[in-house]
Design a protein around this motif. Structure first.
Motif, short mmCIF file in Angstrom:
data_model
loop_
_atom_site.label_atom_id
_atom_site.label_comp_id
_atom_site.label_asym_id
_atom_site.label_seq_id
_atom_site.Cartn_x
_atom_site.Cartn_y
_atom_site.Cartn_z
N CYS A 171 -5.67 -3.94 -3.92
CA CYS A 171 -5.71 -4.42 -5.31
C CYS A 171 -6.34 -5.82 -5.33
CB CYS A 171 -4.32 -4.41 -5.91
SG CYS A 171 -3.21 -5.66 -5.24
N PRO A 172 -6.75 -6.31 -6.50
CA PRO A 172 -7.38 -7.63 -6.58
C PRO A 172 -6.50 -8.76 -6.03
CG PRO A 172 -7.66 -6.45 -8.65
CD PRO A 172 -6.78 -5.61 -7.79
N THR A 173 -5.20 -8.63 -6.15
CA THR A 173 -4.30 -9.70 -5.66
C THR A 173 -4.38 -9.77 -4.13
OG1 THR A 173 -2.82 -9.28 -7.51
CG2 THR A 173 -1.91 -10.50 -5.64
N GLU B 209 -4.39 9.56 -2.38
CA GLU B 209 -4.96 8.44 -3.14
C GLU B 209 -4.22 7.17 -2.73
OE1 GLU B 209 -5.78 7.26 -7.74
OE2 GLU B 209 -5.01 9.23 -7.29
N HIS B 210 -4.98 6.12 -2.41
CA HIS B 210 -4.38 4.87 -1.95
C HIS B 210 -4.26 3.91 -3.12
CE1 HIS B 210 -4.68 6.11 2.21
NE2 HIS B 210 -5.89 6.59 1.91
N ARG B 211 -3.03 3.48 -3.39
CA ARG B 211 -2.77 2.61 -4.53
C ARG B 211 -1.86 1.44 -4.13
NH1 ARG B 211 -4.88 3.88 -9.67
NH2 ARG B 211 -5.64 5.99 -9.57
N CYS B 212 -1.77 0.46 -5.05
CA CYS B 212 -0.84 -0.68 -4.90
C CYS B 212 0.46 -0.29 -5.56
CB CYS B 212 -1.43 -1.91 -5.56
SG CYS B 212 -0.31 -3.32 -5.54
N LEU B 213 1.55 -0.58 -4.89
CA LEU B 213 2.86 -0.22 -5.41
C LEU B 213 3.20 -0.96 -6.69
CD1 LEU B 213 5.50 1.35 -4.91
CD2 LEU B 213 6.32 -0.60 -3.63
N HIS C 221 0.84 -1.21 0.00
CA HIS C 221 0.00 0.00 0.00
C HIS C 221 0.87 1.25 0.00
CE1 HIS C 221 -2.12 3.19 2.29
NE2 HIS C 221 -3.06 2.90 1.41
N ILE C 222 0.53 2.16 -0.89
CA ILE C 222 1.19 3.48 -0.85
C ILE C 222 0.12 4.55 -0.93
CG2 ILE C 222 3.37 2.71 -1.85
CD1 ILE C 222 2.43 4.00 -4.48
N ALA C 223 0.44 5.67 -0.35
CA ALA C 223 -0.50 6.81 -0.42
C ALA C 223 0.14 7.86 -1.33
CB ALA C 223 -0.75 7.37 0.97
N ILE C 224 -0.56 8.22 -2.37
CA ILE C 224 -0.05 9.21 -3.31
C ILE C 224 -0.81 10.51 -3.09
CG2 ILE C 224 0.23 9.77 -5.74
CD1 ILE C 224 0.21 6.76 -6.31
#
Length: 168
Positions: free
Chosen positions: A159-161, A147-151, A135-138
């Motif tokens: 994320c789906p994984t 915005e919270h995204r998968c690295l 998890h990373i916060a952009i």
């Protein structure tokens, strides 16, 4: 196989008894000097004859006794043989069952070892996937909420994984 002629056996036994009597009595001959036996000699002969017959009867009884003992011994030996064969068969079946169970245990141990190794490998692979999908916060300009995204895949977090890994 030899057959036993009972009459011949009886004749031989009677001949042996007669020989014992003659040996006990001694030579029985008449001569001119002594044409008849004295009463004392007759009594001695009768006494010797009685002893010989008693010995013969004793031998018959002993023979009968030892024949019975031999039959009892043979019956016991047959019984022990049957018991040994039975016990040997049971012991052999028990040993076979023990060998079968040992082989089954060895196969199960191999299966458990293989499954534990596979589980450890799977846990290591899952941890490797979690290390990549983090998890990373952009923060973007002009938006107060990061915005919270998968690295790894840059999709929205989780994320789906990660969702697949965390699913029950």
């Amino acid at each position: 196989m030899t057959t036993i002629d009972r009459d011949e056996t009886r004749r031989r036994a009677q001949g042996a008894i007669d020989a014992e009597r003659r040996a006990a009595i001694g030579p029985f001959t008449f001569n001119k000097a002594r044409p008849v036996l004295a009463p004392r000699e007759v009594l001695a002969l009768l006494d010797a004859l009685t002893r010989a017959e008693a010995q013969s009867e004793t031998r018959r009884q002993q023979t009968k006794y030892w024949k019975v003992r031999a039959e009892v011994f043979e019956a016991k030996m047959n019984e022990l043989d049957r018991a040994y064969i039975s016990e040997h068969g049971q012991r052999r079946r028990a040993e076979d069952e023990q060998d079968r169970l040992k082989n089954k245990l060895a196969r199960r141990s191999e299966t458990v070892s293989r499954l534990l190794e596979e589980r450890n490998n799977a846990e290591a692979r899952i941890q490797a996937v979690r290390d990549v999908h983090r998890h990373i916060a952009i923060e973007t300009r002009g938006i107060d909420v990061p915005e919270h995204r998968c690295l790894d895949c840059c999709l929205h977090w989780p994320c789906p994984t990660i969702r697949a890994l965390d699913a029950p």
